[in-house]
Scaffold this active site. Structure first.
Site, short mmCIF file in Angstrom:
data_model
loop_
_atom_site.label_atom_id
_atom_site.label_comp_id
_atom_site.label_asym_id
_atom_site.label_seq_id
_atom_site.Cartn_x
_atom_site.Cartn_y
_atom_site.Cartn_z
N ASP A 12 0.85 -1.16 -0.07
CA ASP A 12 0.23 -0.10 0.03
C ASP A 12 0.97 1.33 -0.03
O ASP A 12 2.15 1.05 0.08
CB ASP A 12 -0.93 -0.27 1.22
CG ASP A 12 -1.97 1.15 1.29
OD1 ASP A 12 -2.33 1.63 0.41
OD2 ASP A 12 -1.96 1.81 2.49
N ASP A 14 -0.14 5.10 1.13
CA ASP A 14 -0.20 5.90 2.37
C ASP A 14 -0.27 4.92 3.75
O ASP A 14 -0.97 4.02 3.87
CB ASP A 14 -1.59 6.59 2.34
CG ASP A 14 -1.73 7.59 1.10
OD1 ASP A 14 -0.82 8.04 0.58
OD2 ASP A 14 -2.78 7.89 0.51
#
Length: 227
Positions: A12, A14
């Site tokens: 991922d 963020d």
């Protein structure tokens, strides 16, 4: 039977590579205030890993305004939030890469394992450019072409397909509950970063606790038990 090799690691963005959650919060808070809706950082946790329009729906629902705007008006509001967010992104530098992430990426690449990015952010390339990480990932799932937000596994399955990897022999790294659910639904091994991610197969408090040898050991143990 010999252990299956790890075919891919999918990150991922963020909260794992860098932390733009605060920028998202500032931008959403400004928009919410314009609508007369109050949100705080605790509420913002619900927006992590969720698409822009779905995040707006959650804010409107909180303010009991879910049915007060047309789809076109919602698109405009989401674009306004994104414009403010993009302004904030210009403040990012390589110093904003989270602790020990460069070392983790290097360790994975040294073993010839491809890495991918599975972020619902349509600004992922802008963020990577600011961090000077463009070209680091072997495949970046295009958020604009993803139809279903996390916790749906679509984006992780897309990343694995783009890397030519079997999800059952791949690892996903996430900091949000919705992301962990998406990884598990895809059949991947889930590495969680942060508190309260009970569904993760391997969990650390922060990125500076991520060690490739330990992740691999946990993955191999999990694979041996479950296959």
């Amino acid at each position: 039977m010999a252990d299956k090799p790890i075919e891919a690691v999918v990150f991922d963005l963020d909260g794992v590579i860098t932390d733009t959650a605060h920028f998202h919060y500032v931008a959403w808070k400004k928009l919410a205030e314009q609508l007369g809706i109050t949100i705080d950082e605790a509420f913002n946790e619900q927006l992590k890993g969720v698409s822009r329009l779905d995040s707006l729906e959650l804010i409107l629902r909180k303010g009991k305004q879910k049915y007060e705007y047309t789809e076109m008006e919602k698109e405009r509001m989401a674009d306004e939030k994104n414009a403010h967010y993009c302004q904030l992104l210009t403040q990012l530098t390589p110093n904003d890469i989270l602790p020990d992430i460069p070392e983790l990426i290097t360790s994975i690449k040294e073993e010839g394992i491809p890495i991918g990015l599975a972020s619902v952010s349509k600004n992922a390339t802008t963020v990577l450019r600011s961090l000077r990480l463009e070209g680091t990932f072997d495949y970046i799932a295009d958020a604009a072409r993803i139809k279903r937000s996390k916790p749906d596994p679509e984006i992780f399955l897309t990343a694995c397909a783009g890397l030519g990897a079997d999800p059952r022999h791949s690892i996903g790294i996430e900091d949000a509950a919705a992301g962990i659910l998406a990884i598990k639904a895809s059949g991947m091994f889930a590495v969680g970063v942060g508190p309260s991610l009970s569904g993760a197969d391997y969990l650390v408090e922060s990125t500076d606790r991520l060690r490739w040898d330990e992740i691999k050991s946990s993955y191999l143990m999990h694979t041996a038990i479950n296959h």
